[in-house]
Design a protein around this motif. Structure first.
Motif, mmCIF file in Angstrom:
data_model
loop_
_atom_site.group_PDB
_atom_site.id
_atom_site.type_symbol
_atom_site.label_atom_id
_atom_site.label_comp_id
_atom_site.label_asym_id
_atom_site.label_seq_id
_atom_site.Cartn_x
_atom_site.Cartn_y
_atom_site.Cartn_z
ATOM 1 N N PHE A 174 8.466 11.652 8.663
ATOM 2 C CA PHE A 174 8.935 12.995 8.323
ATOM 3 C C PHE A 174 8.130 14.054 9.075
ATOM 4 O O PHE A 174 8.687 15.021 9.603
ATOM 5 N N ASN A 175 6.821 13.877 9.137
ATOM 6 C CA ASN A 175 5.970 14.841 9.843
ATOM 7 C C ASN A 175 6.298 14.866 11.330
ATOM 8 O O ASN A 175 6.323 15.938 11.947
ATOM 9 N N GLN A 176 6.572 13.703 11.911
ATOM 10 C CA GLN A 176 6.956 13.648 13.326
ATOM 11 C C GLN A 176 8.289 14.340 13.538
ATOM 12 O O GLN A 176 8.473 15.076 14.521
ATOM 13 N N LEU A 177 9.242 14.140 12.626
ATOM 14 C CA LEU A 177 10.531 14.821 12.708
ATOM 15 C C LEU A 177 10.348 16.338 12.634
ATOM 16 O O LEU A 177 10.989 17.092 13.364
ATOM 17 N N ARG A 178 9.456 16.788 11.745
ATOM 18 C CA ARG A 178 9.175 18.221 11.615
ATOM 19 C C ARG A 178 8.613 18.779 12.921
ATOM 20 O O ARG A 178 9.033 19.837 13.399
ATOM 21 N N LEU A 220 0.830 -1.202 0.000
ATOM 22 C CA LEU A 220 0.000 0.000 0.000
ATOM 23 C C LEU A 220 0.869 1.259 0.000
ATOM 24 O O LEU A 220 0.569 2.225 -0.700
ATOM 25 N N GLY A 221 1.967 1.228 0.759
ATOM 26 C CA GLY A 221 2.888 2.364 0.763
ATOM 27 C C GLY A 221 3.524 2.577 -0.592
ATOM 28 O O GLY A 221 3.667 3.716 -1.061
ATOM 29 N N ALA A 222 3.890 1.484 -1.257
ATOM 30 C CA ALA A 222 4.474 1.596 -2.597
ATOM 31 C C ALA A 222 3.460 2.170 -3.579
ATOM 32 O O ALA A 222 3.814 3.000 -4.428
ATOM 33 N N ILE A 223 2.215 1.755 -3.461
ATOM 34 C CA ILE A 223 1.168 2.285 -4.339
ATOM 35 C C ILE A 223 0.995 3.784 -4.100
ATOM 36 O O ILE A 223 0.847 4.562 -5.048
ATOM 37 N N LYS A 224 1.045 4.187 -2.843
ATOM 38 C CA LYS A 224 0.918 5.619 -2.535
ATOM 39 C C LYS A 224 2.073 6.409 -3.149
ATOM 40 O O LYS A 224 1.873 7.505 -3.681
ATOM 41 N N TRP A 225 3.290 5.856 -3.110
ATOM 42 C CA TRP A 225 4.430 6.563 -3.702
ATOM 43 C C TRP A 225 4.308 6.629 -5.217
ATOM 44 O O TRP A 225 4.715 7.621 -5.835
ATOM 45 N N VAL A 226 3.743 5.598 -5.817
ATOM 46 C CA VAL A 226 3.503 5.628 -7.269
ATOM 47 C C VAL A 226 2.482 6.724 -7.590
ATOM 48 O O VAL A 226 2.638 7.468 -8.567
ATOM 49 N N VAL A 227 1.447 6.847 -6.762
ATOM 50 C CA VAL A 227 0.456 7.911 -6.955
ATOM 51 C C VAL A 227 1.115 9.278 -6.818
ATOM 52 O O VAL A 227 0.850 10.189 -7.619
ATOM 53 N N ALA A 261 1.607 11.696 0.188
ATOM 54 C CA ALA A 261 2.919 11.288 0.700
ATOM 55 C C ALA A 261 2.928 11.237 2.230
ATOM 56 O O ALA A 261 3.580 10.374 2.822
ATOM 57 N N LEU A 262 2.194 12.145 2.866
ATOM 58 C CA LEU A 262 2.153 12.151 4.330
ATOM 59 C C LEU A 262 1.358 10.976 4.897
ATOM 60 O O LEU A 262 1.410 10.718 6.099
ATOM 61 N N GLN A 263 0.634 10.255 4.063
ATOM 62 C CA GLN A 263 -0.118 9.089 4.524
ATOM 63 C C GLN A 263 0.753 7.837 4.574
ATOM 64 O O GLN A 263 0.342 6.822 5.115
ATOM 65 N N THR A 264 1.964 7.897 4.005
ATOM 66 C CA THR A 264 2.862 6.745 4.024
ATOM 67 C C THR A 264 3.626 6.718 5.345
ATOM 68 O O THR A 264 3.609 7.693 6.113
ATOM 69 N N GLU A 265 4.302 5.597 5.603
ATOM 70 C CA GLU A 265 5.094 5.477 6.830
ATOM 71 C C GLU A 265 6.222 6.511 6.857
ATOM 72 O O GLU A 265 6.479 7.137 7.879
#
Length: 125
Positions: A69-73, A15-22, A60-64
């Motif tokens: 990254f959002n937590q790091l921010r 699912l994460g790979a599909i999101k990155w393809v999107v 992109a923010l919906q992926t792991e």
């Protein structure tokens, strides 16, 4: 139970790979659209690219990796609030000290260069 965990992590990675393809498809669509609609006003094209970029960022923010990254921010913002910034007077004093040392080193290098140049010129003739 370990099979269930592996199955969930496996489907999560797909699912994460599909999101990155999107995300990649959205970025490609924005680039292509900006080129294809080159006769339109730059304002409309910029707004279109911005809208597609926001959708891509949301996906992109919906992926792991996006969540990490959002937590790091967020953590960086918290740490930035803890920084003790120098006062105007401290900044001015530090700047003046740096300038004085730069001038001293420049003067020493000038004198050294002048002296070595004189010695070489005397040696050569």
């Amino acid at each position: 139970m370990s099979e269930k965990v592996e199955s969930q992590s496996g489907s999560s990675s797909v699912l994460g790979a599909i999101k990155w393809v999107v995300v990649a498809a959205l970025v490609a669509a924005a680039v292509f659209g900006n080129s294809y609609f080159s006769e339109m006003s730059p304002l409309y094209r910029a707004l279109g690219v911005l809208a597609v970029a926001l959708v891509a960022a949301f996906v992109a923010l919906q992926t792991e990796q996006g969540k990490a990254f959002n937590q790091l921010r967020k953590d960086s913002a918290v740490e930035l609030r803890k920084v003790v910034w120098p006062t105007r007077q401290e900044t001015l004093q530090t700047t003046l000290i740096v300038l004085v040392f730069v001038l001293i080193v420049a003067l020493l290098l000038f004198v050294l260069d002048w002296a070595l140049n004189g010695m070489i010129s005397t040696l050569i003739g």
